[in-house]
Design an enzyme around this catalytic site. Structure first.
Site, short mmCIF file in Angstrom:
data_model
loop_
_atom_site.label_atom_id
_atom_site.label_comp_id
_atom_site.label_asym_id
_atom_site.label_seq_id
_atom_site.Cartn_x
_atom_site.Cartn_y
_atom_site.Cartn_z
N SER A 175 43.93 -58.39 52.89
CA SER A 175 43.25 -57.91 51.69
C SER A 175 42.32 -59.00 51.21
O SER A 175 42.53 -60.18 51.49
CB SER A 175 44.28 -57.58 50.60
OG SER A 175 43.64 -57.37 49.36
N TYR A 200 52.14 -59.21 46.01
CA TYR A 200 51.16 -58.67 46.95
C TYR A 200 50.18 -59.75 47.40
O TYR A 200 49.92 -59.91 48.60
CB TYR A 200 50.43 -57.52 46.26
CG TYR A 200 49.29 -56.89 47.03
CD1 TYR A 200 49.52 -55.86 47.94
CD2 TYR A 200 47.98 -57.30 46.81
CE1 TYR A 200 48.47 -55.27 48.62
CE2 TYR A 200 46.92 -56.71 47.48
CZ TYR A 200 47.17 -55.69 48.39
OH TYR A 200 46.12 -55.11 49.06
#
Length: 268
Positions: A156, A169
């Protein structure tokens, strides 16, 4: 692709999280580009839909419905590919969580002071990091024996920059980026390339809770210089490049595909 043409023609590709979003787009694109594709995810019906799409374009593959959080799943998926096709040339680690997971598991996408140890372990010790470790560990022996392979990890943009929340995350995605670099320098000498794609806001179910922000043009411009979320197919195209021989000298890279989000120091 029945004539065998394509950028990954003749390769065998294993893709995790292949039932939807980026994983499904990658599964279908690699299949169209000539790879024999082996997809895994929990939702069998959606996996079968993806496989039918591959076959509709003349491709070949199989699916292995499975949950990467269950012991032995990664080995079973890789072995299914070897049993069917004799080897694994490409591994795409994509299965993971996003903001939707935070709605279903409160606290997992929160700032650190709001994160419990269980929240942390759900993300770090679950599919978002441990699943990648297990898939790579399962596939590496076959690649080492062949002295060839391409691993592409989906991380990401939050793996290369910070976020105000979702701290488990961001930790997992940053770990994926740096683990990729470590594998690149360890196994590159044995013909195995390892790279990362770092998507930005991509219009998938994973970010459904926040995608509505793009409905307002001013907010969209603040979020992304290109004023729109990306499409799963745009990430699949980046994966295809890194998995193919076109990227034969690309090893240890983190390819950010985010519409320019991480290129600016502040919103205009």
């Amino acid at each position: 692709m029945s004539d065998g043409a394509g950028r990954v023609a003749g390769k065998v590709a294993v893709i995790s999280g292949a039932s939807s979003g980026i994983g499904r787009a990658t599964f279908e694109l690699l299949g169209r580009e000539g790879a024999k594709v082996v997809g895994t995810a929990r939702r069998e019906e959606l996996l079968n839909e993806a496989l039918e799409e591959v076959r509709r374009h003349g491709g070949e593959g199989l699916v292995v419905p499975a949950d990467l959080e269950e012991a032995g799943t990664a080995e079973r998926v890789v072995q299914a590919a070897i049993d069917a096709y004799g080897r694994v040339d490409i591994l795409v680690c994509n299965a993971g969580v996003g903001w939707k997971y935070g709605e279903e598991h409160p606290g997992t996408m929160a700032a650190l002071h709001e994160v419990s140890l269980d929240n942390w372990q759900d993300v770090i010790g679950g599919v978002d990091l441990q699943g990648y470790f297990e898939m790579m560990r399962a596939a590496l022996p076959a690649m080492l024996e062949a002295e060839s392979g391409a691993i592409v990890n989906i991380a990401s943009m939050a793996g290369v920059t910070g976020l105000y929340d979702a701290h488990p995350y961001t930790a997992a995605k940053g770990a994926i980026v740096n683990l990729t670099r470590s594998l690149a320098i360890t196994y590159g000498k044995q013909g195995i390339r390892t790279n990362t794609v770092c998507p930005g806001f991509i219009d998938t179910a994973m970010i459904a809770p926040v995608i509505g922000a793009f409905d307002d043009p001013d907010t969209a411009a603040l979020l992304v210089p290109m004023k729109r979320p990306g499409k799963p197919e745009e990430i699949a195209a980046a994966v295809l490049f890194l998995a193919s021989d076109d990227a034969s000298y690309v090893n240890g890279a983190a390819l950010v595909v985010d519409g320019g989000c991480t290129s600016r120091s502040f919103a205009a």
